[in-house]
Scaffold this active site. Structure first.
Site, PDB file in Angstrom:
ATOM      1  N   CYS A 405     -13.740   0.827  17.902  1.00  0.00           N
ATOM      2  CA  CYS A 405     -13.226  -0.286  18.696  1.00  0.00           C
ATOM      3  C   CYS A 405     -12.462  -1.210  17.761  1.00  0.00           C
ATOM      4  O   CYS A 405     -11.838  -0.745  16.807  1.00  0.00           O
ATOM      5  CB  CYS A 405     -14.340  -0.998  19.445  1.00  0.00           C
ATOM      6  SG  CYS A 405     -15.558  -1.792  18.377  1.00  0.00           S
ATOM      7  N   HIS A 542       4.223   8.456 -12.047  1.00  0.00           N
ATOM      8  CA  HIS A 542       4.287   7.040 -11.678  1.00  0.00           C
ATOM      9  C   HIS A 542       3.178   6.217 -12.333  1.00  0.00           C
ATOM     10  O   HIS A 542       3.171   4.986 -12.220  1.00  0.00           O
ATOM     11  CB  HIS A 542       4.171   6.890 -10.163  1.00  0.00           C
ATOM     12  CG  HIS A 542       2.822   7.246  -9.635  1.00  0.00           C
ATOM     13  ND1 HIS A 542       2.371   8.544  -9.584  1.00  0.00           N
ATOM     14  CD2 HIS A 542       1.815   6.474  -9.176  1.00  0.00           C
ATOM     15  CE1 HIS A 542       1.142   8.549  -9.101  1.00  0.00           C
ATOM     16  NE2 HIS A 542       0.775   7.314  -8.843  1.00  0.00           N
TER      17      HIS A 542
END
EC number: 2.7.1.193
Length: 635
Positions: A405, A542
């Site tokens: 929810c 990276h």
């Protein structure tokens, strides 16, 4: 039955999520604001069709894969039901209940027939295409039943609604108390739907009859609002004050750790009215404290009613809705006074009970009960969290269904006893609740949807362990690390030094990897800040891991989510295991390319085996490459 009702509550969040848009449009279009009928009509298009939206949203929520085919079946079912009932008795108006029933039927039928196989000559109508057909047939039969059954049911609902609306302080107080008390089970959504969208009737200026506390308030009903007003003091003042009490009661050495988290969830409650992250912080530590919270909510509803305050919201009782609907409200300023009073009450009561009962609220945990930080390195942290959350829940064999929810996972499991609560909290859970032997809920926060969807994908693929170095757990065993003098660490590139908490990635900002700082780079080459060696080079170039001659580990990560660039924009100038000195070029970077293709170029510099207390950031703001006295590490 509990699981079924909870699924209804969860599914209601789909249509309820449309209310902020409806409220905003409807309100902005009114004469006292923009006075644009087109905008008001746009908002009314949602409010006026809530039953249909409920049918669509609930059907989609009930479907095991949240399919649009189920949503279509829900819409078909609602249209069939309402048209059939209107044909035999125009006085029958089921309102949102017609949408809820249609959505449930469509969702259940979708799960039963979505993969049905028909004979070859009917094969086109098989599978998902069969669901709207069988839903239409089922709703036709159900319409015949409801023609006889619904009038007495509606009479009972109206009687209860009229009693509650007419019960004054008792009615609003009882509703406020139950609304909070039922949050642990998720059933508050069910009673909210009845009160918000069915109780009471009002005929607006155009002659349209609207039902429900929210709809009537937004349409200008002067009697609407008492069942909404009292939530504002709690969500804007009471619960934030509870966070302040938890911070004040925290151990001195842990206040810095929990302060940011408590401020964040307090501000979320104040601004938006989303309170579950706060409530789950103390809900299971002390049922007494939570019952006090529920009683205070009921008291706020009563006090607001006694002062004749009428205010409302489209989503929740936060500052956004308070300001947006200020012009429709009666005595809105009184709410601020009530809120300040309840803020003081919450702080005093919570602080007293936390200290008196020695509750282990955030920052008061015993050291032996605290979970060791596990630094998980990943540019897509959600995937890593999904993997570990599944494992903490008992693995694939134990998880039967995943729902969610606004802020929590709702899970059906084979055996809740095997769930590892500490592991859940280690990987970001704010709270855990065991509903029954087979139903559990895990509070995640407003990003729960992304975690749930990642978990569902992994469930289908067998939840493979992350294979790249990006998702490895760094060694959490004690290290023998010597000091790093401030003269032995140099700035690796021209740029602005920022605090790690300002890095827009929770893995770094929350120091899950370790303490450090961020750099907004303005150069083209990353240089070694230390004397030592290269200990790791990630495949996409990276990020580079370094180690000083004294054992201090340093990770330089260029940009955020740059693993997805697959090495583009990076030119590696060293190799794994190579000895290096301060100032040696490590990596050329194409800042323009990274800016265009990654969320951020901010470059975290992390000390992965250093305690936060031993690391001192000495400079901030713009610094030139090679500048020393940037940081120092105590032994």
């Amino acid at each position: 039955m509990m699981n079924f009702i909870q699924r209804i509550g969860k599914s209601l969040m789909f249509p309820i999520a449309t209310l902020p848009a409806a409220a905003l449009l409807l309100r902005l279009g009114q004469p006292d604001l923009l006075n644009v009928p087109l905008i008001a009509a746009a908002g009314d298009g949602i409010i006026g069709n809530l039953a249909l939206i409920f049918a669509i949203g609930i059907a989609m929520g009930f479907a095991h894969d949240n399919s649009g085919g189920a949503a279509l079946a829900g819409a078909v079912g609602f249209l069939v039901l309402t048209s059939a009932l209107k044909a035999v008795d125009e006085s029958i108006n089921m309102g949102v209940f017609g949408g809820i029933i249609s959505g449930i039927v469509a969702g259940v039928l979708y799960n039963r027939f979505y993969n049905i196989k028909l004979p070859d000559f009917l094969a086109f109508f098989g599978g998902r295409r069969f669901v709207p057909i069988v839903t239409a047939a089922a709703m036709t039969v159900l319409a015949g039943v409801l023609f006889f059954a619904w009038p007495p049911i509606q009479h009972v609902i109206d009687s209860i609604g009229n009693w509650v609306l007419g019960a004054g302080t008792l009615g609003v107080g009882a509703y406020g108390f139950l609304n909070r008390l039922l949050i642990p089970t998720g059933l508050h959504h069910v009673i909210n739907t009845v009160v918000w969208f069915d109780f009471g009737t009002f005929t607006d200026a155009s002659g349209e009859v609207v039902k429900g506390e929210i709809n009537r308030f937004l349409k200008g009903d002067p009697t609407a609002g008492p069942f909404l007003s009292g939530f504002f003091p709690i969500m804007m003042f009471g619960l934030p004050a509870a966070c302040l009490a938890m911070y004040a009661a925290a151990k001195k050495e842990k206040k810095a750790i929990v302060g940011g988290m408590l401020f964040s969830i307090a501000f979320t409650s104040f601004l938006t009215g989303i309170t579950e992250p706060i409530e789950f912080a103390f809900m299971f530590l002390s049922p007494v404290l939570y019952v006090v919270h529920a009683l205070l909510t009921g008291a706020s509803m009563i006090v607001s009613y006694m002062f004749d305050v009428h205010h409302g919201f489209g989503f929740s009782a936060g500052a956004i809705d308070y300001v947006l609907n200020y012009g429709l409200a009666q005595n809105p300023l009184t709410l601020l006074v009530i809120g300040l009073v309840f803020g003081v009450i919450y702080f005093v009561v919570f602080y007293f009970l936390i200290v008196k009962l020695d509750l282990k609220t955030p920052g008061r945990e015993d050291d032996e009960d605290m979970v060791e930080d596990t630094a998980v390195y990943s540019d897509d942290i959600v995937e890593v969290k999904a993997y570990h959350t599944i494992e903490a829940l008992g693995g694939l064999d134990n998880i039967q269904a995943i729902d969610y929810c606004t802020t929590r996972l709702r899970l059906t499991v084979k055996n809740s006893d095997v769930v590892d609560e500490k592991e859940l909290k280690r990987y970001g859970a704010m709270g855990y609740m065991k509903i029954s032997k087979t139903n559990v809920q895990v509070v995640i926060g407003t990003a729960v949807e992304f975690l749930a969807e990642a978990m569902k994908r992994r469930m289908k693929n067998g939840n493979p362990a992350p294979k790249t170095e990006e998702s490895m757990e760094l060694d959490t065993q004690p290290h023998s690390v010597k000091a790093l003098p401030e003269s032995d660490f140099h700035m690796p590139i021209d740029g602005d030094i920022i605090e790690l908490s300002e890095v827009p990635d929770e893995v770094f900002a929350k120091e899950m990897m370790g303490p450090g700082f961020g750099i907004m780079p303005k150069g083209k080459t990353i240089h070694s800040p230390i004397d030592g060696k290269v200990v790791s080079v990630f495949p996409t170039n990276h990020a580079i891991g370094l180690e000083t001659d004294t054992g201090v580990e340093v990770l330089i990560h260029v940009g955020l989510d740059t693993v997805k660039l697959n090495g583009k924009g990076f030119e590696l100038l060293v190799e794994n295991g190579q000895l290096i000195q301060r100032g040696d070029a490590l990596l050329n970077i194409d800042l323009d390319y990274i800016k265009a293709n990654a969320p951020s170029v901010v470059t975290p510099v992390i000390f992965t085996n250093v305690e936060k207390a031993n690391l001192h950031i000495l400079k901030k703001g713009f610094q030139r490459k090679g500048t020393d006295s940037i940081v120092k590490v105590d032994e």
